[in-house]
Scaffold this active site. Structure first.
Site, PDB file in Angstrom:
ATOM      1  N   HIS A 195     -15.702 -16.531   6.926  1.00  0.00           N
ATOM      2  CA  HIS A 195     -15.939 -15.129   6.536  1.00  0.00           C
ATOM      3  C   HIS A 195     -16.024 -14.311   7.835  1.00  0.00           C
ATOM      4  O   HIS A 195     -16.543 -14.815   8.839  1.00  0.00           O
ATOM      5  CB  HIS A 195     -17.306 -14.975   5.852  1.00  0.00           C
ATOM      6  CG  HIS A 195     -17.298 -15.063   4.361  1.00  0.00           C
ATOM      7  ND1 HIS A 195     -18.392 -15.501   3.659  1.00  0.00           N
ATOM      8  CD2 HIS A 195     -16.365 -14.721   3.419  1.00  0.00           C
ATOM      9  CE1 HIS A 195     -18.137 -15.453   2.357  1.00  0.00           C
ATOM     10  NE2 HIS A 195     -16.916 -14.994   2.181  1.00  0.00           N
ATOM     11  N   CYS A 291     -25.541 -12.608   5.636  1.00  0.00           N
ATOM     12  CA  CYS A 291     -25.043 -12.760   4.264  1.00  0.00           C
ATOM     13  C   CYS A 291     -26.139 -12.917   3.240  1.00  0.00           C
ATOM     14  O   CYS A 291     -25.870 -12.944   2.050  1.00  0.00           O
ATOM     15  CB  CYS A 291     -24.016 -13.872   4.174  1.00  0.00           C
ATOM     16  SG  CYS A 291     -24.388 -15.350   5.046  1.00  0.00           S
TER      17      CYS A 291
HETATM   18  N1  ARG Z   1     -21.951 -21.235   0.360  1.00  0.00           N
HETATM   19  C1  ARG Z   1     -21.561 -19.869   0.428  1.00  0.00           C
HETATM   20  C2  ARG Z   1     -20.051 -19.756   0.385  1.00  0.00           C
HETATM   21  O1  ARG Z   1     -19.395 -20.564   1.005  1.00  0.00           O
HETATM   22  C3  ARG Z   1     -22.116 -19.240   1.660  1.00  0.00           C
HETATM   23  C4  ARG Z   1     -21.788 -17.799   1.784  1.00  0.00           C
HETATM   24  C5  ARG Z   1     -22.359 -17.189   3.005  1.00  0.00           C
HETATM   25  N2  ARG Z   1     -22.012 -15.854   3.077  1.00  0.00           N
HETATM   26  C6  ARG Z   1     -21.381 -15.255   4.096  1.00  0.00           C
HETATM   27  N3  ARG Z   1     -21.114 -14.014   3.964  1.00  0.00           N
HETATM   28  N4  ARG Z   1     -21.014 -15.884   5.168  1.00  0.00           N
HETATM   29  O2  ARG Z   1     -19.499 -18.918  -0.252  1.00  0.00           O
END
Ligand code: ARG
Length: 297
Positions: A195, A291
């Site tokens: 991300h 997040c």
């Molecule tokens: N386990 C979640 C996923 O992979 C974690 C999300 C974390 N969020 C972020 N914006 N990095 O979607």
């Protein structure tokens, strides 16, 4: 307009409409948080290892840190069967259009099937709070993971859009039209940085904290053009401790996973005041401070 390289840029950053700082924060209780499946590399050895008691304490410390900085929490209850719902940056992109004095959210289209049912809970919350709740055009079959990948440039009505793992570039074309905003695209090229918010943390309109390995040359060049100062987190800290999944609610304090020593030194050298938080239980799922919250106007 959607921009993919420095050569395309046809505006000056200082000419863009001014965007005020959001002052409230949405947080989701980690009551049902766990690692139950693997949808990013960080989760792979962690299925079933979350200590819920510890996770709850860590979440409460995050909430207290926001309150102490005068950011008002709006709390949504986590739901059974949705173990990643605590990562509330991902289900929406909140926006404020300065020229129309209009606030709303665009709903995400989660890449991961496991997370799709989280979105309606956020749609309901924002509708109750009198936000315009927008969707990407129905005919468009694209993935979009909200502020996991789409991040506002502090102080400017300008959006940065990460793509490559979760969000597709076509989502940004649609967003740019929907919100009448320019979007600068950054291609992500390393699965640990799946991300944009894992590797790119704008602290204020001039300073950004990044993990350089996440980007290609084109992306790094755009970041350098847009910010006066690019603070590089040591790769180990960004990759394993989520140093760049930090958040500055006020352009001065930086909430960040504890123990990122090299990053802390660099932040302090640039005049920022880090506030260390332990998010170790949430790191098991591939997330940290940024997040676990959603800023709203
Ligand atoms: N386990 C979640 C996923 O992979 C974690 C999300 C974390 N969020 C972020 N914006 N990095 O979607």
């Amino acid at each position: 307009m959607v921009y993919t390289s420095l050569d395309d840029l046809d505006f000056r950053f200082t000419d863009l409409p001014v965007l005020s700082r959001p002052t409230r924060v949405v947080l989701t209780t980690p009551t049902h948080f766990d690692v139950e499946y693997v949808i990013n590399p960080h989760m792979s050895d962690n299925v079933g290892t979350v200590n819920k008691e510890v996770a709850f304490q860590q979440w409460k410390a995050l909430r207290a840190a926001y309150t102490a900085l005068d950011v008002t929490p709006v709390v949504l209850n986590g739901q059974p069967g949705l173990p990643d719902m605590v990562f509330c940056a991902n289900q929406t992109l909140p926006f404020y259009q300065p020229e129309r004095d209009r606030r709303g959210v665009v709903l995400s289209r989660m890449h991961a099937n496991e997370r799709r049912d989280e979105v309606p809970y956020f749609a309901e919350l924002f509708a109750e709070q009198d936000y315009a709740v927008e969707e990407l055009p129905g005919h468009l079959d694209v993935d979009f993971e909200g502020m996991g990948d789409a991040i506002w440039h502090p102080g400017r009505f300008l959006l940065w859009g990460g793509y490559g793992f979760r969000t597709e570039p076509a989502a940004y074309e649609a967003l740019s039209e929907l919100l009448d905003v320019s979007v600068l695209l950054l291609e992500l090229q390393d699965p640990d940085y799946y991300h944009l918010d894992t590797c790119f943390c704008p602290l204020d309109s001039e300073h950004v904290l990044v993990a350089p390995a996440a980007f290609n040359d084109e992306g790094r060049a755009m970041i350098e053009k847009a910010f006066d100062t690019v603070i590089e987190a040591p790769d180990e800290e960004a990759r394993h401790q989520f140093a760049c999944n930090a958040h500055s609610p006020d352009g001065k304090h930086v909430l960040i996973q504890e123990g990122c020593e090299g990053t802390l030194d660099r932040l302090r050298a640039e005049g920022f005041q880090p506030i260390e938080l332990d998010t170790s239980e949430f790191l098991k799922a591939g997330g940290s401070v940024f997040c676990m919250k959603q800023m709203i106007w």
